[in-house]
Design a protein around this motif. Structure first.
Motif, PDB file in Angstrom:
ATOM      1  N   ARG A  51       0.946  -1.251   0.061  1.00  0.00           N
ATOM      2  CA  ARG A  51      -0.248  -0.148   0.038  1.00  0.00           C
ATOM      3  C   ARG A  51       0.954   1.230   0.077  1.00  0.00           C
ATOM      4  N   TYR A 166      -5.800  -5.824  -7.833  1.00  0.00           N
ATOM      5  CA  TYR A 166      -5.440  -4.695  -6.975  1.00  0.00           C
ATOM      6  C   TYR A 166      -4.005  -4.876  -6.546  1.00  0.00           C
ATOM      7  N   GLN A 268     -11.170 -10.449   1.544  1.00  0.00           N
ATOM      8  CA  GLN A 268     -11.256  -9.327   0.740  1.00  0.00           C
ATOM      9  C   GLN A 268     -12.558  -8.501   0.862  1.00  0.00           C
ATOM     10  N   ASP A 306      -8.667 -11.195   5.877  1.00  0.00           N
ATOM     11  CA  ASP A 306      -8.104  -9.961   5.347  1.00  0.00           C
ATOM     12  C   ASP A 306      -9.509  -9.132   4.585  1.00  0.00           C
ATOM     13  N   SER A 340      -5.541   0.778  -1.739  1.00  0.00           N
ATOM     14  CA  SER A 340      -4.561   1.875  -2.330  1.00  0.00           C
ATOM     15  C   SER A 340      -4.152   1.553  -3.659  1.00  0.00           C
TER      16      SER A 340
HETATM   17  N1  5AD Z   1      -4.622  -1.936  -1.168  1.00  0.00           N
HETATM   18  C1  5AD Z   1      -4.984  -2.261   0.054  1.00  0.00           C
HETATM   19  N2  5AD Z   1      -4.946  -3.587   0.475  1.00  0.00           N
HETATM   20  C2  5AD Z   1      -4.052  -4.490  -0.333  1.00  0.00           C
HETATM   21  N3  5AD Z   1      -3.901  -5.570  -0.055  1.00  0.00           N
HETATM   22  C3  5AD Z   1      -3.265  -6.126  -1.108  1.00  0.00           C
HETATM   23  N4  5AD Z   1      -2.857  -5.222  -2.110  1.00  0.00           N
HETATM   24  C4  5AD Z   1      -3.582  -3.945  -1.635  1.00  0.00           C
HETATM   25  C5  5AD Z   1      -3.682  -2.641  -2.112  1.00  0.00           C
HETATM   26  N5  5AD Z   1      -3.431  -2.441  -3.066  1.00  0.00           N
HETATM   27  C6  5AD Z   1      -4.435  -6.307   1.348  1.00  0.00           C
HETATM   28  C7  5AD Z   1      -5.041  -7.486   0.904  1.00  0.00           C
HETATM   29  C8  5AD Z   1      -4.050  -8.563   1.220  1.00  0.00           C
HETATM   30  C9  5AD Z   1      -3.306  -8.010   2.548  1.00  0.00           C
HETATM   31  C10 5AD Z   1      -1.933  -8.594   2.694  1.00  0.00           C
HETATM   32  O1  5AD Z   1      -3.198  -6.766   2.055  1.00  0.00           O
HETATM   33  O2  5AD Z   1      -6.206  -7.515   1.886  1.00  0.00           O
HETATM   34  O3  5AD Z   1      -4.747  -9.888   1.591  1.00  0.00           O
END
Ligand code: 5AD
Ligand code: SF4
Length: 447
Positions: A51, A166, A268, A306, A340
């Protein structure tokens, strides 16, 4: 004269473990650890880019070293890890912070010693970022200098093939590469022989272990193989992708008492439309079915996850689906994140990015729900017993601490050193996230 290293780690467990490898490499070159940046001869940043705020932290802290470097020109500053592996990141870093001496990518970690020699032999900065083509070495010996006794991390695979829309990880960690089962087993057995009591197997998606090497040994088979050892230890693993989380794995977790009955299964989001846009390859219904199966085989199983809010195009209704799923899945706890955008990922280029204001409002509501559920779950431990693996002494609180099978931190006092031992506690206070208890002697049963 002794030379000192100081390592600053950001990001996930994988990075924490890789910092142990960095420490191992530096010790081989004669460095020893120190407690503050100011004492160090080499400072290594092991960065994360999952992030934007992870990157901002690293940037801020690297920038803050400018003064120290000026006062101590011999100091070597090295930056490695996921952040440096993004396209153009090394150039950006060098431009912003010309005083950085070494930049190394995720595939160049094991060369850090050589890069250090190169730097010391010349004046110029050394930048080494390999493209994601590294293979796992046949005899990948354990180079880690571990400081996490009685817990130990063991990589079983590197990289990720999933390309969730993402996520930056597949870009900075490359494709899936599994270690050979015999090397993993040798490392785990050596650690247990040395007296480690808890092993955590690491991979971005442990359920696809072995897929890249012809499926010589599946992940459930690997777990079962490790559990053939009958001495007392705990086995954990992370992370599982729900799409590959199957009945065979659930059965192996159920059948082997060494495997902790705590599963981290990142969902997610609760909206099927969003899950599809995320490229997660399961629906919320399929996810809940897997949870149901897990609880059927292992009634005492606890689940963590998560969650992300503010993915592009997420509506209030989609967000309500996430809240709904949180209520249904009955998570013990959840790690919550604000989406993010990560440059180079599919989602970063999507229309319908959500405003910071809406993201903030949703994350507050989500955290509120998760916290209330966690608190509710926590209070039921009062008066019960639980077994913890003692891992440290907290000199401020003047007590020992350790985690139980479910990852809950337990505190207790003792006149003997208990680090590395399994201790049964009777819980006397469970009001916060931590548990406080009294040691129950001669009883190792859990209630
Ligand atoms: N933005 C926000 N959270 C993210 N994760 C992964 N990529 C992003 C992103 N671009 C979170 C997901 C993942 C955790 C390790 O980080 O929830 O499971
Ligand atoms: Fe770990 Fe991903 Fe951060 Fe890299 S980018 S440190 S793999 S969380």
């Amino acid at each position: 004269m002794e030379k000192f290293y100081f390592i600053i780690t950001y990001g996930c467990q994988m990075n924490v473990h890789e910092s142990e490898k960095i420490a191992g490499i530096l010790r081989k070159r004669g460095y020893v650890s120190c407690n503050a940046e100011g004492e160090a001869d080499i400072i290594v940043f092991n960065t994360c880019c999952i992030r934007e705020n992870a990157e901002n932290h690293a940037y801020g802290n690297i920038g803050a070293l400018k003064k120290l470097k000026k006062a101590k020109p011999g100091l070597i500053i090295a930056v490695g890890g996921c952040m440096t592996q993004q396209p153009g990141a090394a150039e950006k870093l060098r431009k912003k912070f010309p005083f950085v001496d070494i930049v190394f990518g995720t595939h160049n970690l094991e060369e850090l010693g050589d890069l250090l020699d190169k730097k010391q032999a010349g004046k110029k900065a050394v930048v080494e970022i390999a493209e994601g083509k590294t293979v796992v070495k046949e005899n990948d010996a354990d180079i880690s200098y571990r400081t996490s006794y009685p817990n130990a991390w063991v990589n079983i695979m590197y990289g990720c093939n999933n390309f969730c829309s993402y996520c930056i990880v597949p870009y900075v960690r490359g494709r899936e590469r599994s270690r050979k089962p015999e090397n993993i087993l040798a490392e785990v057995n050596a650690l247990l022989d040395e007296g480690y009591k808890e092993i955590t197997l690491l991979g971005q998606n442990v359920n696809s272990y072995g897929n890249d090497t012809g499926g010589e040994m599946s992940f459930p088979a690997l777990l079962a193989e490790i559990c053939k050892r009958k001495d007392k230890f705990r086995l954990r693993f992370m992370t599982s992708n729900p799409k590959d989380f199957g009945e065979e794995l659930i059965r192996v977790v159920a059948e082997n008492e060494q495997i902790c009955k705590l599963i981290h299964l990142p969902v997610q989001a609760g909206s099927d439309r969003i899950l599809k846009l995320m490229n997660r390859k399961y629906t919320s219904g399929e996810y809940l079915k897997k949870v149901e199966l897990l609880r059927k085989y292992i009634p005492n199983c606890q689940l963590t996850t998560d969650l992300m809010v503010g993915f592009p195009t997420e509506t209030e209704e989609d967000f309500q689906d996430t809240l709904d799923l949180v209520r249904k899945a009955d998570f013990s706890t959840a790690f919550t994140f604000v989406y993010s955008p990560r440059s180079g990922t599919v989602a970063a280029g999507m229309d319908g990015q959500i405003s910071d204001e809406v993201k903030k409002d949703r994350i507050m509501r989500l955290v509120g729900l998760v916290n209330s559920q966690t608190r509710e779950k926590s209070s039921v431990y009062l008066g019960k017993t639980t077994e913890i693996l003692c891992e440290d002494f907290d000199s401020k609180k003047n007590c020992y601490l350790g985690r139980d099978e479910y990852g809950r931190m337990g505190y207790f006092t003792s006149s003997e050193n208990k680090i590395g031992q399994f201790v049964t506690l009777k819980i006397t206070d469970a009001s916060g996230v931590s548990l406080y208890g009294e040691e129950v002697k001669g009883n190792t049963e859990e209630e």
